[in-house]
Design a protein around this motif. Structure first.
Motif, mmCIF file in Angstrom:
data_model
loop_
_atom_site.group_PDB
_atom_site.id
_atom_site.type_symbol
_atom_site.label_atom_id
_atom_site.label_comp_id
_atom_site.label_asym_id
_atom_site.label_seq_id
_atom_site.Cartn_x
_atom_site.Cartn_y
_atom_site.Cartn_z
ATOM 1 N N GLN A 1 0.839 -1.207 0.000
ATOM 2 C CA GLN A 1 0.000 0.000 0.000
ATOM 3 C C GLN A 1 0.872 1.254 0.000
ATOM 4 O OE1 GLN A 1 -2.798 0.134 3.221
ATOM 5 N NE2 GLN A 1 -3.585 2.165 2.681
ATOM 6 N N LYS A 2 1.945 1.223 0.775
ATOM 7 C CA LYS A 2 2.836 2.389 0.824
ATOM 8 C C LYS A 2 3.513 2.620 -0.523
ATOM 9 C CE LYS A 2 3.939 2.371 5.774
ATOM 10 N NZ LYS A 2 3.385 3.725 6.017
ATOM 11 N N ILE A 3 3.934 1.529 -1.172
ATOM 12 C CA ILE A 3 4.617 1.667 -2.463
ATOM 13 C C ILE A 3 3.654 2.180 -3.523
ATOM 14 C CG2 ILE A 3 5.745 0.362 -4.313
ATOM 15 C CD1 ILE A 3 6.922 -1.445 -2.114
ATOM 16 N N GLU A 4 2.404 1.733 -3.472
ATOM 17 C CA GLU A 4 1.394 2.265 -4.399
ATOM 18 C C GLU A 4 1.251 3.779 -4.220
ATOM 19 O OE1 GLU A 4 -2.116 0.053 -3.609
ATOM 20 O OE2 GLU A 4 -1.522 -1.675 -4.823
ATOM 21 N N GLY A 5 1.240 4.203 -2.953
ATOM 22 C CA GLY A 5 1.148 5.634 -2.666
ATOM 23 C C GLY A 5 2.370 6.398 -3.162
ATOM 24 N N ILE A 6 3.546 5.782 -3.037
ATOM 25 C CA ILE A 6 4.786 6.413 -3.508
ATOM 26 C C ILE A 6 4.727 6.646 -5.013
ATOM 27 C CG2 ILE A 6 7.254 5.995 -3.865
ATOM 28 C CD1 ILE A 6 7.170 4.448 -1.146
ATOM 29 N N LEU A 7 4.287 5.628 -5.771
ATOM 30 C CA LEU A 7 4.190 5.763 -7.223
ATOM 31 C C LEU A 7 3.132 6.793 -7.616
ATOM 32 C CD1 LEU A 7 4.478 2.104 -8.585
ATOM 33 C CD2 LEU A 7 6.134 3.938 -8.775
ATOM 34 N N GLN A 8 2.012 6.785 -6.899
ATOM 35 C CA GLN A 8 0.942 7.734 -7.195
ATOM 36 C C GLN A 8 1.413 9.169 -6.973
ATOM 37 O OE1 GLN A 8 -2.020 6.990 -8.536
ATOM 38 N NE2 GLN A 8 -2.412 9.178 -8.693
ATOM 39 N N GLN A 9 2.105 9.379 -5.862
ATOM 40 C CA GLN A 9 2.611 10.718 -5.547
ATOM 41 C C GLN A 9 3.621 11.179 -6.602
ATOM 42 O OE1 GLN A 9 4.947 10.947 -1.937
ATOM 43 N NE2 GLN A 9 4.389 13.084 -1.594
ATOM 44 N N LYS B 1 -3.392 6.147 -14.203
ATOM 45 C CA LYS B 1 -3.415 4.881 -14.937
ATOM 46 C C LYS B 1 -1.999 4.393 -15.195
ATOM 47 C CE LYS B 1 -5.004 2.860 -19.297
ATOM 48 N NZ LYS B 1 -5.695 3.142 -20.585
ATOM 49 N N TRP B 2 -1.109 5.311 -15.572
ATOM 50 C CA TRP B 2 0.284 4.941 -15.834
ATOM 51 C C TRP B 2 0.952 4.397 -14.573
ATOM 52 C CZ3 TRP B 2 2.477 9.507 -19.256
ATOM 53 C CH2 TRP B 2 1.828 9.470 -20.490
ATOM 54 N N ALA B 3 0.710 5.053 -13.443
ATOM 55 C CA ALA B 3 1.290 4.587 -12.178
ATOM 56 C C ALA B 3 0.795 3.173 -11.863
ATOM 57 C CB ALA B 3 0.926 5.542 -11.043
ATOM 58 N N GLY B 4 -0.493 2.941 -12.132
ATOM 59 C CA GLY B 4 -1.060 1.610 -11.906
ATOM 60 C C GLY B 4 -0.427 0.566 -12.800
ATOM 61 N N THR B 5 -0.120 0.949 -14.040
ATOM 62 C CA THR B 5 0.527 0.026 -14.973
ATOM 63 C C THR B 5 1.900 -0.396 -14.465
ATOM 64 O OG1 THR B 5 -0.608 1.060 -16.843
ATOM 65 C CG2 THR B 5 1.329 -0.267 -17.345
ATOM 66 N N VAL B 6 2.667 0.569 -13.987
ATOM 67 C CA VAL B 6 3.997 0.266 -13.452
ATOM 68 C C VAL B 6 3.879 -0.615 -12.214
ATOM 69 C CG1 VAL B 6 6.087 1.255 -12.434
ATOM 70 C CG2 VAL B 6 4.991 2.395 -14.369
ATOM 71 N N MET B 7 2.946 -0.272 -11.332
ATOM 72 C CA MET B 7 2.790 -1.014 -10.072
ATOM 73 C C MET B 7 2.381 -2.461 -10.337
ATOM 74 S SD MET B 7 3.125 -0.720 -6.857
ATOM 75 C CE MET B 7 2.781 -1.800 -5.476
ATOM 76 N N THR B 8 1.454 -2.668 -11.271
ATOM 77 C CA THR B 8 0.956 -4.007 -11.565
ATOM 78 C C THR B 8 2.089 -4.943 -11.978
ATOM 79 O OG1 THR B 8 -1.185 -3.118 -12.264
ATOM 80 C CG2 THR B 8 -0.616 -5.334 -13.013
#
Length: 550
Positions: A312-320, A431-438
């Motif tokens: 969850q923290k890493i998702e937030g890092i990418l989103q930010q 969406k791009w951040a989600g692509t990288v995270m996935t």
């Protein structure tokens, strides 16, 4: 200062292509061509591909070359070391670690000349094969740069790959410790690729096979590794010589007297646009690199301090990071649009006041233009307009600058500028951040599992922890765990950087392509001579900016 040698060589190739079709440039460009071609013939690094004989060394070389050139066989047939030219490097194929003694002697002699070693192994036998890893540590002891490649012939899962890397590093630590060497893990990048699958994909034109092989991650990490040992001072000298030639060429073309002062002002405006694009692209690349470093640092911290909820923290890092990229690009595009509008207003102020015309293609009369409305002498009327007169009239009309066209086009460009600046919206960035995270989510569980081994060891008996042997084990385990976390943070940050760089630079290219398409319509108001000269100048300015930003 680090030089982007790939970008610099690209600028040189473009300059060479344009110079080749202009006889006047042959002499001034010759010194530049000489130093660049000499450099291409003498690569800045000699790379040796090394490993056991059936690990897939030759297949990997063919992957780098993009063609089936190096002989691929299951047994060492020759004691020859074969060299292949790849990019700006010389790649040497060698018999291998366990080739016959005579063959190994040849390999060892060549190894003294190598700047770096690509050490290829079969991951499924590496941990058990101590001789292979001992040779690798020998290379490190000889101050060689070593890049380790797991040639993944069987198709390792991500979890098995991470575990094998950890086991391999444990063995390397053991050997290095026995020899009194310090922490060597950071000196040996480890990456996997299915070389056979990558080569098949390249030869058969199947990009999906190339992607599944792990080729992109392998190529990016290898390029970074090799760039780290490239002599930048050499490329700095080449860059200076190319830029000096380009500056002279742009200055000469920009100072040539044209048929109209309007075209000179237009060319100045166009040069500024090229510079704006170069600055914007460089600025965004720097911003992406800053965010990449922030992602790397924050991800490592999250893995170490919050293993339970690190996803969850890493998702937030990418989103930010993505939100920051979106804001920065939007602000910079707004600045570019404002500057362009101001430049257009300045250009408009110098344009002649043009009244309305009756016909769209009507051309204002000038002192030199033939007056086709005046009645012809009777003798000429009966025979019609001569071919000579028609040709002269056509030539004069084509040589005229049509200010009414330029004025109207400038007005149009200024008005549509804001609409061109669509930029990248927050939803797209999300969406791009989600692509990288996935792409990297499956790794997190295994990385945390390996990393938690460190924390588990500290929960044992206090007296046991005080023992020297146990403390040494703790130290070595911590090194591996931290390296595993470092690997993941590095790969995640690099993945973000690669994805954002490709998409954001594509967005910038698209913005300026639309703007150029509109501005280019101004040339319709130029004479043939003025138009060709303007297009020529723009080409050289574009190359100049590419070389400067290398």
């Amino acid at each position: 200062m680090k030089i982007n040698s790939t970008q610099l060589l690209g600028a040189y190739e473009q300059a060479r292509a344009y110079a080749a079709i202009d006889s006047e440039l042959a002499t001034p460009f010759a010194p530049v061509e000489h130093v660049f071609e000499e450099k291409k013939c003498k690569p800045d690094a000699c790379i040796m591909v090394y490993g056991v004989y059936n690990a897939g060394k030759s297949t990997l070389i063919n992957v780098l070359l993009g063609r089936e050139e190096a002989a691929m066989d299951d047994i060492p047939l020759t004691d020859q070391v074969t060299a292949y030219a790849w990019d700006k490097y010389s790649i040497l194929d060698t018999p291998g670690v366990d080739a016959p003694i005579a063959h190994e002697d040849v390999t060892n002699a060549q190894m003294l000349k190598a700047d770096a070693i690509i050490f290829v192994v079969d991951p499924l036998g590496t941990v058990e094969e101590s001789k292979t890893l001992e040779v690798l540590v020998d290379l490190l002891a000889a101050h060689k740069q070593v890049f380790m490649v797991f040639n993944d012939k069987k198709g390792l899962s991500d979890e098995d790959y991470i575990k094998l890397k950890d086991q391999t590093r444990e063995q390397l630590q053991r050997i290095a410790t026995q020899r009194g060497m310090g922490n060597i893990l950071k000196e040996v990048p480890i990456v996997k690729i299915n070389a056979k699958r990558a080569l098949q994909g390249q030869l058969k034109g199947k990009p999906e096979l190339v992607e599944l092989s792990g080729h992109l991650a392998f190529k990016n990490q290898l390029t970074d590794f090799l760039d780290g040992i490239s002599p930048d001072d050499v490329y700095d000298r080449l860059k200076h010589q190319l830029v000096e030639f380009l500056n002279t060429q742009v200055q000469v073309l920009g100072s040539q007297k044209g048929d109209a002062d309007i075209t000179k002002k237009f060319d100045k405006f166009l040069r500024q646009m090229v510079r704006d694009k170069s600055r914007l692209s460089s600025d965004m690349v720097n911003e992406i690199e800053r965010e990449r470093q922030a992602i790397y640092d924050k991800t490592k911290r999250a893995l170490r301090t919050s293993p339970e909820d690190c996803q969850q923290k890493i998702e937030g890092i990418l989103q930010q990071a993505s939100e920051q990229m979106q804001r920065h690009l939007s602000n910079r595009l707004q600045e570019v649009v404002a500057i362009a509008q101001a430049d257009i207003e300045e250009l408009q102020a110098t344009m002649p006041q043009v009244g309305p015309y009756t016909h769209a293609n009507e051309i204002p009369a000038t002192e030199n233009a033939p007056d086709l409305e005046q009645p012809m002498p009777r003798a000429q009327k009966s025979s019609g307009i001569s071919a000579e007169m028609a040709a002269q009239a056509s030539k004069q009309m084509a040589s005229m600058v049509r200010p009414e066209h330029i004025v109207s086009t400038l007005k149009t460009v200024k008005e549509i500028l804001p609409s061109l600046m669509k930029g990248i919206g927050p939803k797209t960035m999300e969406k791009w951040a989600g692509t990288v995270m996935t792409k990297y989510v499956p790794y997190i569980g295994t990385v945390v599992t390996v990393g938690m081994a460190v924390f588990d060891m500290f929960s044992g008996d206090p007296e046991e922890k005080a023992m020297r042997e146990h403390m040494e084990k703790q130290r070595l385990t911590r090194e591996r765990a931290e390296q595993q976390m470092d690997d993941f943070a590095q790969e995640l940050a690099d993945g973000f950087k690669q994805f954002m760089r490709e998409n954001i630079l594509q967005e910038i290219d698209g913005f300026f392509a639309q703007l150029n398409a509109q501005v280019d319509k101004l040339r319709e108001g130029f004479s043939d001579t003025e138009r060709l000269a303007s297009e020529r100048l723009q080409k050289w300015v574009t190359i100049q900016q590419q070389a400067l930003s290398a």
